[in-house]
Motif scaffolding. Structure first.
Motif, PDB file in Angstrom:
ATOM      1  N   LYS A 195      12.258 -37.296  -5.742  1.00 39.97           N
ATOM      2  CA  LYS A 195      13.489 -35.999  -5.351  1.00 39.97           C
ATOM      3  C   LYS A 195      14.636 -36.523  -5.880  1.00 39.97           C
ATOM      4  CE  LYS A 195      11.058 -33.854  -1.420  1.00 39.97           C
ATOM      5  NZ  LYS A 195      11.473 -33.491  -0.125  1.00 39.97           N
ATOM      6  N   ARG A 196      15.338 -35.558  -6.580  1.00 41.13           N
ATOM      7  CA  ARG A 196      16.590 -35.817  -7.168  1.00 41.13           C
ATOM      8  C   ARG A 196      16.700 -36.379  -8.413  1.00 41.13           C
ATOM      9  NH1 ARG A 196      17.265 -36.391  -1.686  1.00 41.13           N
ATOM     10  NH2 ARG A 196      17.821 -38.790  -1.960  1.00 41.13           N
ATOM     11  N   THR A 197      15.386 -36.669  -8.980  1.00 39.57           N
ATOM     12  CA  THR A 197      15.515 -37.241 -10.527  1.00 39.57           C
ATOM     13  C   THR A 197      16.051 -36.206 -11.399  1.00 39.57           C
ATOM     14  OG1 THR A 197      13.830 -38.321  -9.991  1.00 39.57           O
ATOM     15  CG2 THR A 197      13.944 -37.778 -12.447  1.00 39.57           C
ATOM     16  N   ARG A 198      17.105 -36.934 -12.200  1.00 39.79           N
ATOM     17  CA  ARG A 198      17.694 -35.793 -13.129  1.00 39.79           C
ATOM     18  C   ARG A 198      17.266 -36.528 -14.455  1.00 39.79           C
ATOM     19  NH1 ARG A 198      19.542 -31.177 -10.829  1.00 39.79           N
ATOM     20  NH2 ARG A 198      20.326 -31.601  -8.789  1.00 39.79           N
ATOM     21  N   SER A 199      16.948 -37.555 -14.574  1.00 38.01           N
ATOM     22  CA  SER A 199      16.585 -38.106 -15.984  1.00 38.01           C
ATOM     23  C   SER A 199      15.489 -39.040 -16.188  1.00 38.01           C
ATOM     24  CB  SER A 199      17.925 -39.058 -16.730  1.00 38.01           C
ATOM     25  OG  SER A 199      19.186 -38.196 -16.696  1.00 38.01           O
ATOM     26  N   LEU A 200      14.612 -38.884 -17.071  1.00 37.20           N
ATOM     27  CA  LEU A 200      13.403 -39.925 -16.869  1.00 37.20           C
ATOM     28  C   LEU A 200      13.305 -40.283 -18.252  1.00 37.20           C
ATOM     29  CD1 LEU A 200      10.565 -40.439 -15.202  1.00 37.20           C
ATOM     30  CD2 LEU A 200       9.635 -38.938 -17.024  1.00 37.20           C
ATOM     31  N   PHE A 201      13.186 -41.689 -18.445  1.00 40.11           N
ATOM     32  CA  PHE A 201      12.725 -42.310 -19.821  1.00 40.11           C
ATOM     33  C   PHE A 201      11.382 -42.917 -19.869  1.00 40.11           C
ATOM     34  CE2 PHE A 201      17.321 -42.279 -19.010  1.00 40.11           C
ATOM     35  CZ  PHE A 201      17.932 -41.782 -20.299  1.00 40.11           C
ATOM     36  N   LEU A 202      10.783 -43.000 -20.799  1.00 36.41           N
ATOM     37  CA  LEU A 202       9.503 -43.404 -21.077  1.00 36.41           C
ATOM     38  C   LEU A 202       9.758 -44.871 -21.688  1.00 36.41           C
ATOM     39  CD1 LEU A 202       7.904 -40.135 -22.255  1.00 36.41           C
ATOM     40  CD2 LEU A 202       7.209 -41.154 -20.176  1.00 36.41           C
ATOM     41  N   ILE A 203       8.889 -45.851 -21.464  1.00 34.32           N
ATOM     42  CA  ILE A 203       9.028 -47.091 -21.712  1.00 34.32           C
ATOM     43  C   ILE A 203       7.512 -47.811 -22.468  1.00 34.32           C
ATOM     44  CG2 ILE A 203       9.613 -49.498 -21.012  1.00 34.32           C
ATOM     45  CD1 ILE A 203      11.712 -47.141 -20.404  1.00 34.32           C
TER      46      ILE A 203
ATOM     47  N   HIS B 175      10.993 -57.160 -24.705  1.00 37.43           N
ATOM     48  CA  HIS B 175      10.214 -56.584 -26.104  1.00 37.43           C
ATOM     49  C   HIS B 175       9.744 -55.127 -25.405  1.00 37.43           C
ATOM     50  CE1 HIS B 175      10.182 -59.437 -29.250  1.00 37.43           C
ATOM     51  NE2 HIS B 175      10.414 -60.500 -28.189  1.00 37.43           N
ATOM     52  N   LEU B 176      10.502 -54.399 -24.805  1.00 34.48           N
ATOM     53  CA  LEU B 176      10.181 -53.070 -24.452  1.00 34.48           C
ATOM     54  C   LEU B 176      11.250 -52.184 -24.839  1.00 34.48           C
ATOM     55  CD1 LEU B 176       9.235 -53.751 -20.718  1.00 34.48           C
ATOM     56  CD2 LEU B 176       7.528 -52.892 -22.680  1.00 34.48           C
ATOM     57  N   GLU B 177      11.038 -51.098 -25.163  1.00 38.81           N
ATOM     58  CA  GLU B 177      11.982 -50.034 -25.552  1.00 38.81           C
ATOM     59  C   GLU B 177      11.967 -48.785 -24.899  1.00 38.81           C
ATOM     60  OE1 GLU B 177      12.027 -49.500 -29.739  1.00 38.81           O
ATOM     61  OE2 GLU B 177       9.677 -49.287 -29.845  1.00 38.81           O
ATOM     62  N   VAL B 178      13.002 -47.880 -24.998  1.00 41.80           N
ATOM     63  CA  VAL B 178      12.711 -46.514 -24.755  1.00 41.80           C
ATOM     64  C   VAL B 178      12.006 -45.784 -25.971  1.00 41.80           C
ATOM     65  CG1 VAL B 178      13.984 -44.170 -24.247  1.00 41.80           C
ATOM     66  CG2 VAL B 178      14.839 -46.342 -23.253  1.00 41.80           C
ATOM     67  N   MET B 179      10.966 -44.788 -25.459  1.00 36.51           N
ATOM     68  CA  MET B 179      10.359 -44.194 -26.302  1.00 36.51           C
ATOM     69  C   MET B 179      10.444 -42.771 -26.305  1.00 36.51           C
ATOM     70  SD  MET B 179       6.752 -46.477 -26.156  1.00 36.51           S
ATOM     71  CE  MET B 179       5.860 -45.157 -27.120  1.00 36.51           C
ATOM     72  N   GLY B 180      11.501 -42.386 -25.473  1.00 40.66           N
ATOM     73  CA  GLY B 180      11.711 -40.781 -25.247  1.00 40.66           C
ATOM     74  C   GLY B 180      11.851 -40.555 -23.887  1.00 40.66           C
ATOM     75  N   GLY B 181      12.302 -39.384 -23.520  1.00 39.95           N
ATOM     76  CA  GLY B 181      12.757 -38.967 -22.285  1.00 39.95           C
ATOM     77  C   GLY B 181      13.266 -37.505 -22.117  1.00 39.95           C
ATOM     78  N   PHE B 182      13.659 -37.114 -20.953  1.00 33.64           N
ATOM     79  CA  PHE B 182      13.988 -35.896 -20.821  1.00 33.64           C
ATOM     80  C   PHE B 182      14.879 -35.743 -19.494  1.00 33.64           C
ATOM     81  CE2 PHE B 182       9.916 -36.073 -18.961  1.00 33.64           C
ATOM     82  CZ  PHE B 182       9.830 -35.669 -17.671  1.00 33.64           C
ATOM     83  N   SER B 183      15.586 -34.740 -19.394  1.00 33.86           N
ATOM     84  CA  SER B 183      16.491 -34.329 -18.317  1.00 33.86           C
ATOM     85  C   SER B 183      15.613 -33.346 -17.348  1.00 33.86           C
ATOM     86  CB  SER B 183      17.850 -33.746 -18.691  1.00 33.86           C
ATOM     87  OG  SER B 183      18.412 -34.782 -19.516  1.00 33.86           O
ATOM     88  N   CYS B 184      15.780 -33.172 -16.223  1.00 37.31           N
ATOM     89  CA  CYS B 184      15.173 -32.420 -15.306  1.00 37.31           C
ATOM     90  C   CYS B 184      16.164 -31.801 -14.231  1.00 37.31           C
ATOM     91  CB  CYS B 184      13.794 -32.801 -15.078  1.00 37.31           C
ATOM     92  SG  CYS B 184      14.081 -34.640 -14.087  1.00 37.31           S
ATOM     93  N   ASP B 185      15.440 -31.043 -13.273  1.00 36.76           N
ATOM     94  CA  ASP B 185      16.317 -30.357 -12.475  1.00 36.76           C
ATOM     95  C   ASP B 185      16.413 -31.185 -10.934  1.00 36.76           C
ATOM     96  OD1 ASP B 185      13.987 -29.528 -11.491  1.00 36.76           O
ATOM     97  OD2 ASP B 185      14.194 -27.512 -11.938  1.00 36.76           O
ATOM     98  N   GLY B 186      15.413 -32.139 -10.972  1.00 31.34           N
ATOM     99  CA  GLY B 186      15.518 -32.683  -9.608  1.00 31.34           C
ATOM    100  C   GLY B 186      14.404 -32.395  -8.705  1.00 31.34           C
ATOM    101  N   GLU B 187      13.668 -31.541  -9.232  1.00 24.24           N
ATOM    102  CA  GLU B 187      12.497 -30.748  -8.281  1.00 24.24           C
ATOM    103  C   GLU B 187      11.119 -30.928  -9.113  1.00 24.24           C
ATOM    104  OE1 GLU B 187      12.778 -30.422  -5.312  1.00 24.24           O
ATOM    105  OE2 GLU B 187      14.950 -30.638  -5.122  1.00 24.24           O
ATOM    106  N   GLU B 188      11.023 -31.889 -10.065  1.00 19.94           N
ATOM    107  CA  GLU B 188       9.768 -32.049 -10.862  1.00 19.94           C
ATOM    108  C   GLU B 188       8.673 -32.476  -9.931  1.00 19.94           C
ATOM    109  OE1 GLU B 188       9.681 -30.683 -14.153  1.00 19.94           O
ATOM    110  OE2 GLU B 188      11.712 -29.898 -13.396  1.00 19.94           O
ATOM    111  N   PRO B 189       7.424 -32.024 -10.249  1.00 20.12           N
ATOM    112  CA  PRO B 189       6.021 -32.627  -9.381  1.00 20.12           C
ATOM    113  C   PRO B 189       6.158 -33.955  -9.977  1.00 20.12           C
ATOM    114  CG  PRO B 189       5.933 -30.302 -10.229  1.00 20.12           C
ATOM    115  CD  PRO B 189       7.045 -30.851 -10.963  1.00 20.12           C
ATOM    116  N   LEU B 190       5.607 -34.739  -8.975  1.00 18.70           N
ATOM    117  CA  LEU B 190       5.372 -36.190  -9.121  1.00 18.70           C
ATOM    118  C   LEU B 190       6.183 -37.196  -9.455  1.00 18.70           C
ATOM    119  CD1 LEU B 190       1.819 -36.028 -10.554  1.00 18.70           C
ATOM    120  CD2 LEU B 190       2.459 -36.218  -8.362  1.00 18.70           C
ATOM    121  N   LEU B 191       7.674 -36.627  -9.596  1.00 18.16           N
ATOM    122  CA  LEU B 191       8.798 -37.305  -9.895  1.00 18.16           C
ATOM    123  C   LEU B 191       9.593 -37.550  -8.482  1.00 18.16           C
ATOM    124  CD1 LEU B 191      10.395 -36.179 -13.224  1.00 18.16           C
ATOM    125  CD2 LEU B 191       9.286 -38.288 -12.816  1.00 18.16           C
TER     126      LEU B 191
END
Length: 217
Positions: free
Chosen positions: A31-39, A13-29
Motif C-alpha cells: 500500500k502507498r507504493t508510488r514507484s516500482l523499479f524492476l531489477i 552487478h545488478l541494474e534497473v531494467m525499467g519501472g513505472f509510477s503508480c497511484d498507491g493502490e496497485e494489486p499485489l504492491l
C-alpha cells in the motif's frame, strides 16, 4: 534516490531494467507504493560475480534466488523501500505485466518478453517498491522487434516447439532429452539466442545453460 539505487545495484552487478509510477493502490504492491523499479543482472560480469557469493558456494538449493533475496532485500531496506520477487510462492507477483507496463519490454513474435537491451535473454531478479514518486528512466519508444525485418526467433527452434503459434513445453522437454537437443541444453535456448538484441547482450553461455538445466529438471 534513483542514483542511490543505481549505485547500490551496480556494486552487485545488478541494474534497473525499467519501472513505472503508480497511484498507491496497485494489486499485489505494498500500500502507498508510488514507484516500482524492476531489477535484473548487469552485464558483463554478473555470472562471475555470482559464483563468488556464499549462496552459490554453500551447496544448498536455489542459490540465485537466495542471493537475490539477500542482496535486493538489503538494498531495499537501506533505502526505506520494499523488495518483491518473482519466486517464493503464492501470491505470485505479476512480473510479466510489470515488465510490459515499464515500457522497456514488449511481447515478442514468439510471445516471450523481449527487453530493450537484454532481448529475449531478459531476466528479472526482483523489484523494489518506493512510497515516493521517483522519476523513471525514459523508456524506448518502440519494441526492437518493430525494426527486426528477418525475425529469426520465429524459425530458430529446431524442434518447432517455440514459434509464433505459442510454446509447446512438452515437445521442448522431449527435444532436450534427445542428442539433437544438446546445443539448446548446454548453450541456452536457440530462439532466445537468435534475437539480434540478445546477441549484443554479454550474457555468458554458462548462465544460459544453468537456467536451461533448471527448467529441464
Amino acid at each position: 534516490m534513483l542514483r542511490a539505487l543505481t549505485d547500490r545495484l551496480w556494486r552487485h552487478h545488478l541494474e534497473v531494467m525499467g519501472g513505472f509510477s503508480c497511484d498507491g493502490e496497485e494489486p499485489l504492491l505494498p500500500k502507498r507504493t508510488r514507484s516500482l523499479f524492476l531489477i535484473g543482472p548487469r552485464e558483463p560480469g554478473f555470472w562471475p560475480h555470482l559464483a563468488t557469493q556464499p549462496e552459490w558456494q554453500d551447496g544448498a538449493p536455489d542459490p540465485i534466488d537466495r542471493w537475490s533475496r539477500r542482496v535486493i532485500g538489503r538494498i531495499a531496506c537501506d533505502l526505506g523501500a520494499k523488495a518483491l520477487f518473482p519466486f517464493g510462492g503464492s501470491p505470485w507477483h505479476p512480473f510479466q505485466s510489470w515488465a510490459l507496463r515499464s515500457g522497456a519490454a514488449w511481447q515478442s513474435p514468439v510471445r516471450l518478453l523481449v527487453h530493450s537491451w537484454q532481448g529475449l535473454l531478459v531476466s528479472y531478479r526482483g523489484a523494489i517498491a518506493f512510497r515516493d514518486t521517483i522519476p523513471q528512466p525514459k523508456p524506448d519508444s518502440q519494441s526492437p522487434c518493430e525494426a527486426c525485418v528477418e525475425k529469426p526467433c520465429l524459425t530458430a527452434c529446431p524442434a518447432a516447439a517455440l514459434t509464433g503459434a505459442g510454446y509447446d513445453v512438452p515437445l521442448c522437454h522431449s527435444f532436450l532429452d534427445s542428442l539433437e537437443g544438446t546445443d539448446c541444453l548446454t548453450g541456452g535456448c536457440l530462439v532466445r539466442r537468435a534475437c539480434p538484441v540478445s546477441q549484443s547482450y554479454a550474457r555468458l553461455p554458462e548462465q544460459s545453460a544453468y537456467h536451461m538445466g533448471q527448467f529441464h529438471k
